[in-house]
Design an enzyme around this catalytic site. Structure first.
Site, mmCIF file in Angstrom:
data_model
loop_
_atom_site.group_PDB
_atom_site.id
_atom_site.type_symbol
_atom_site.label_atom_id
_atom_site.label_comp_id
_atom_site.label_asym_id
_atom_site.label_seq_id
_atom_site.Cartn_x
_atom_site.Cartn_y
_atom_site.Cartn_z
ATOM 1 N N GLU A 8 -25.534 14.419 15.263
ATOM 2 C CA GLU A 8 -25.167 15.296 16.376
ATOM 3 C C GLU A 8 -26.461 15.635 17.115
ATOM 4 O OE1 GLU A 8 -23.624 19.087 15.049
ATOM 5 O OE2 GLU A 8 -22.823 19.577 17.032
ATOM 6 N N HIS A 49 -29.240 21.800 12.255
ATOM 7 C CA HIS A 49 -28.483 22.075 11.039
ATOM 8 C C HIS A 49 -28.088 20.789 10.334
ATOM 9 C CE1 HIS A 49 -25.227 21.731 14.109
ATOM 10 N NE2 HIS A 49 -24.559 21.149 13.137
ATOM 11 N N HIS A 103 -22.825 15.453 8.595
ATOM 12 C CA HIS A 103 -23.688 15.059 9.707
ATOM 13 C C HIS A 103 -24.954 15.883 9.724
ATOM 14 C CE1 HIS A 103 -21.331 18.319 11.759
ATOM 15 N NE2 HIS A 103 -22.482 18.582 12.361
HETATM 16 CO CO CO Z 1 -22.798 20.240 13.643
#
Ligand code: CO
Length: 134
Positions: free
Chosen positions: A130, A7, A79
Site C-alpha cells: 500500500e 504501517h 500488507h
Molecule cells: Co493499510
C-alpha cells in the site's frame, strides 16, 4: 521515492484475542476496534514508537480479508504500507516501470483519511504494498 514505513497490517481470525495479546503479552498501546465498512474491515491500531501495526478482521460479506484468512486460518502479514510525498507522481513512476496498480488505478481514501493505492504482490516479492500519501 518511498519514505517512512507507515504501517504493517496483519490479518487476524480473532480481533479480541489479538488485541489482548498485543496489549497484555507485548505491552503495546492498542486502540479500540474501528469498523471501516467501505474497506470491509474492522481495524485495531497498535501504536509503536516508530510505526503502527494494524490488526485487520473481516467486516461484511465481500471483505478482502476473508479470502486471506481462508488460505491462512491462523492469520498473517497482509500488507505493508509505505509513505510517498505525491501519490500521483509515485503512480506514474511505478506504471512507467511496469508495476501493476490494483483496482481501477485511482487513489482511494484509506484508513487514515489519506489517498492510498495498492500494488500487485507479484510485482513486489510476493508482498501486497500500500502506498499512502504522507
Ligand atoms: Co493499510
Amino acid at each position: 521515492m518511498i519514505g517512512r514505513l507507515n504501517h504493517l497490517a496483519i490479518a487476524v481470525p480473532d480481533l479480541a484475542a489479538a488485541s489482548a495479546q498485543y496489549r497484555g503479552v507485548l505491552g503495546a498501546e492498542v486502540s479500540e476496534p474501528l469498523d471501516q465498512p467501505e474497506h470491509g474491515v474492522t481495524v485495531v491500531f497498535v501504536s509503536l514508537p516508530n510505526t503502527k501495526i494494524e490488526l485487520l478482521h473481516p467486516l461484511g460479506e465481500a471483505s478482502p480479508i476473508a479470502k486471506f484468512l481462508e488460505r491462512s486460518p491462523a492469520g498473517g502479514i497482509h500488507h505493508i504500507c509505505y509513505e510517498v510525498d505525491d501519490i500521483l507522481a509515485a503512480r506514474a513512476r511505478l506504471q512507467a516501470e511496469g508495476a501493476r496498480v490494483l483496482g481501477d488505478g485511482e487513489p482511494k481514501i484509506g484508513a487514515h483519511g489519506k489517498p492510498v493505492l495498492f500494488l500487485h504482490p507479484k510485482d513486489f516479492c510476493g508482498t501486497l504494498i500500500e502506498l499512502e500519501q504522507a
